[in-house]
Design a protein around this motif. Structure first.
Motif, PDB file in Angstrom:
ATOM      1  N   MET A  66       0.338 -52.964 -37.486  1.00 20.05           N
ATOM      2  CA  MET A  66       0.902 -51.681 -37.906  1.00 20.05           C
ATOM      3  C   MET A  66       1.033 -50.732 -36.716  1.00 20.05           C
ATOM      4  N   ASP A  67       0.122 -50.836 -35.746  1.00 24.31           N
ATOM      5  CA  ASP A  67       0.262 -50.009 -34.545  1.00 24.31           C
ATOM      6  C   ASP A  67       1.550 -50.345 -33.798  1.00 24.31           C
ATOM      7  N   ARG A  68       1.855 -51.652 -33.734  1.00 27.18           N
ATOM      8  CA  ARG A  68       3.033 -52.078 -32.976  1.00 27.18           C
ATOM      9  C   ARG A  68       4.327 -51.849 -33.744  1.00 27.18           C
ATOM     10  N   THR A  69       4.254 -51.692 -35.049  1.00 30.69           N
ATOM     11  CA  THR A  69       5.470 -51.575 -35.864  1.00 30.69           C
ATOM     12  C   THR A  69       5.535 -50.229 -36.572  1.00 30.69           C
ATOM     13  N   SER A  70       4.875 -50.129 -37.715  1.00 33.41           N
ATOM     14  CA  SER A  70       5.017 -48.938 -38.555  1.00 33.41           C
ATOM     15  C   SER A  70       4.642 -47.657 -37.832  1.00 33.41           C
ATOM     16  N   TYR A  71       3.467 -47.631 -37.205  1.00 32.01           N
ATOM     17  CA  TYR A  71       2.992 -46.385 -36.596  1.00 32.01           C
ATOM     18  C   TYR A  71       3.660 -46.100 -35.254  1.00 32.01           C
ATOM     19  N   ALA A  72       4.339 -47.104 -34.687  1.00 31.62           N
ATOM     20  CA  ALA A  72       5.040 -46.880 -33.422  1.00 31.62           C
ATOM     21  C   ALA A  72       6.403 -46.238 -33.629  1.00 31.62           C
ATOM     22  N   ASP A  73       6.859 -46.166 -34.867  1.00 30.65           N
ATOM     23  CA  ASP A  73       8.169 -45.586 -35.169  1.00 30.65           C
ATOM     24  C   ASP A  73       8.092 -44.058 -35.110  1.00 30.65           C
ATOM     25  N   PRO A  74       8.902 -43.411 -34.270  1.00 31.87           N
ATOM     26  CA  PRO A  74       8.809 -41.941 -34.124  1.00 31.87           C
ATOM     27  C   PRO A  74       9.039 -41.186 -35.425  1.00 31.87           C
ATOM     28  N   GLU A  75       9.969 -41.672 -36.256  1.00 34.27           N
ATOM     29  CA  GLU A  75      10.250 -40.979 -37.512  1.00 34.27           C
ATOM     30  C   GLU A  75       9.043 -41.049 -38.452  1.00 34.27           C
ATOM     31  N   ILE A  76       8.417 -42.227 -38.530  1.00 36.37           N
ATOM     32  CA  ILE A  76       7.233 -42.375 -39.375  1.00 36.37           C
ATOM     33  C   ILE A  76       6.097 -41.506 -38.852  1.00 36.37           C
ATOM     34  N   ALA A  77       5.901 -41.519 -37.537  1.00 34.36           N
ATOM     35  CA  ALA A  77       4.837 -40.690 -36.954  1.00 34.36           C
ATOM     36  C   ALA A  77       5.052 -39.214 -37.267  1.00 34.36           C
ATOM     37  N   ALA A  78       6.296 -38.774 -37.222  1.00 35.77           N
ATOM     38  CA  ALA A  78       6.595 -37.366 -37.508  1.00 35.77           C
ATOM     39  C   ALA A  78       6.287 -37.029 -38.964  1.00 35.77           C
ATOM     40  N   ILE A  79       6.640 -37.927 -39.896  1.00 34.59           N
ATOM     41  CA  ILE A  79       6.355 -37.674 -41.316  1.00 34.59           C
ATOM     42  C   ILE A  79       4.850 -37.623 -41.551  1.00 34.59           C
ATOM     43  N   VAL A  80       4.114 -38.569 -40.961  1.00 42.51           N
ATOM     44  CA  VAL A  80       2.658 -38.598 -41.131  1.00 42.51           C
ATOM     45  C   VAL A  80       2.034 -37.300 -40.628  1.00 42.51           C
ATOM     46  N   ASN A  81       2.438 -36.876 -39.440  1.00 38.79           N
ATOM     47  CA  ASN A  81       1.839 -35.678 -38.851  1.00 38.79           C
ATOM     48  C   ASN A  81       2.251 -34.402 -39.580  1.00 38.79           C
TER      49      ASN A  81
END
Length: 448
Positions: free
Chosen positions: A1-16
């Motif tokens: 998930m670090d290499r895929t889901s959480y590495a995606d800038p859009e996903i990181a922005a939504i999470v934060n």
């Protein structure tokens, strides 16, 4: 998930933007894992501000993560009081059925895989308790079916995909029923448990290859996980599929080895101390015995605090006090050190840890142990406020208490062992192959 889901800038922005992300290492915090795991690691859990589970699961691929985040965010916005999921219970509900030891033993052995050895189906974990039970029963009354169960299982585990034939050591588990496609992380506690099983089987069945495989496993542990200067062993070697796909020493030397996690865990170090002391006796290896004692003293010095037991792990400073598994595992290791050295200090330390566990975690009303002390503070929120009595951990606690009573003569330990066994009795029939832990505890209590 670090290499895929959480590495995606859009996903990181939504999470934060919409969540407060908190990462928990399940090895560092088994008490949190026990309460919040939703089927395995990684667990992706969405919590309410009060710490209750709103939604979640295990691995969430990148193509689903955006939708999951949006759905959970909207669900909480529209129904902020809702907490819909419950985590896996630490103990299955009692069945109410009366099952004697012989019936329960038969149920455990019914899960044996006749073709590929081991117990259960895929994913295949190297469960050691059913095999220790089979070994004990075989010694009492040699039986060809028990011998076949043990030999088939150990041959498949020790010379199949779960064992690393190049560097040595066992992987964590196999994803297929025939022990192939392993999850290639190597854990200290898994290797300690399997090395002890192979030593036990080699001795009781007089099978040299099992003893030799235990020696191979110990060499891996000493070469890769041991701290040769201060003593003790590190917790794990991380998974690296590219490295382990290399099928020869020469091919692997061209690659960086998987990194070692340098935390020193009290419970897994205790298990390795006990295994190493047994191996030192089997192989007449004074150096291994001395390293085991040095490691025990290192962990006690780093993690023990008078009146507060041992902390769970050490990475330059001790962390997470008050977990049952650490107290009982270290007590057992101290008893093993006492048996080998005759040094009464180790027996006294074992008693101290046993008393601490009984004082802070034993359930006087219902019997059995809670998995952690009743601490106060910021962690008493959500599921962390629930006191759990894990089945396997209680069975192992009962066995250690029996040993403490034998070493000290204190009847309080024996009474606590008996009450713990009785407290777990109603749950044993629902535990499947894990009921072997309860049967071993019953046998230990009956033998005293």
């Amino acid at each position: 998930m670090d290499r895929t889901s959480y590495a995606d800038p859009e996903i990181a922005a939504i999470v934060n933007d919409r969540f407060i992300p908190i990462r928990v290492d399940g090895d560092d915090r088994p008490d949190i894992s026990e309460r919040y795991s939703l089927g395995g690691w990684p667990t992706t859990a969405f919590l309410t501000p009060a710490g209750e589970i709103l939604a979640g699961g295990t691995f969430v691929p990148i193509d689903r993560m955006r939708a999951v985040l949006a759905q959970v965010s909207e669900a909480f916005r529209s129904q902020p009081e809702r907490a819909g999921l419950s985590p896996t219970e630490a103990i299955a509900a009692p069945t109410g059925e009366a099952v004697d030891a012989a019936q329960l033993t038969a149920r455990v052995f019914d899960t044996f895989d006749e073709e590929f050895g081991g117990f259960g189906t895929e994913p295949k974990f190297p469960h050691v308790a059913p095999l220790h039970l089979a070994l004990d029963l075989f010694v009492e009354s040699p039986d060809a079916s028990l011998e076949r169960m043990i030999v088939t299982s150990l041959d498949r585990i020790g010379w199949g995909g779960l064992y690393d034939a190049v560097d040595g050591g066992f992987f964590r588990y196999a994803t297929t029923r025939d022990w192939q496609l392993p999850h290639v992380e190597k854990l200290l506690d898994v290797n300690a448990a399997l090395a002890r099983l192979f030593l036990d089987a080699g001795s009781k069945l007089h099978v040299t290859r099992f003893t030799e495989r235990a020696g191979d496993t110990l060499r891996y542990v000493q070469n890769w996980l041991a701290d040769p200067v201060d003593g003790g062993w590190y917790g794990s070697q991380q998974a690296d599929e590219r490295y382990y796909a290399a099928a020869s020493s020469d091919a692997r030397r061209a690659l960086p080895p998987p990194p070692i996690s340098h935390s020193v865990y009290a419970d897994s170090n205790a298990a390795m101390v006990s295994t190493s002391l047994l191996a030192a006796k089997v192989f007449a290896d004074d150096g291994l015995r001395d390293f085991a004692i040095k490691s025990l003293e290192r962990v006690l010095l780093a993690c023990y605090k008078p009146g507060l037991g041992v902390a769970h792990f050490y990475d330059g400073e001790p962390h997470v006090r008050g977990l049952l598994a650490d107290q009982l595992a270290m007590a057992a290791a101290c008893l093993d050190a006492f048996d080998v050295t005759g040094n009464v200090v180790y027996e006294m330390m074992a008693e101290e840890l046993g008393h601490y566990a009984m004082r802070t975690m034993f359930d006087d009303s219902g019997g059995g142990f809670f998995d952690r002390g009743n601490d106060s503070g910021e962690e008493r929120i959500g599921l962390m406020s629930r006191r759990l009595k894990p089945f396997v951990l209680n069975c192992e606690a009962a066995r250690t208490l029996v040993r403490l009573e034998s070493a000290s003569g204190e009847q309080d330990f024996a009474r606590a062992a008996d009450r713990t066994i009785e407290a777990m009795r109603p749950f044993a029939p629902a535990q499947g192959l894990l009921a072997a832990h309860w049967l071993l505890a019953v046998r230990a209590a009956a033998a005293r």
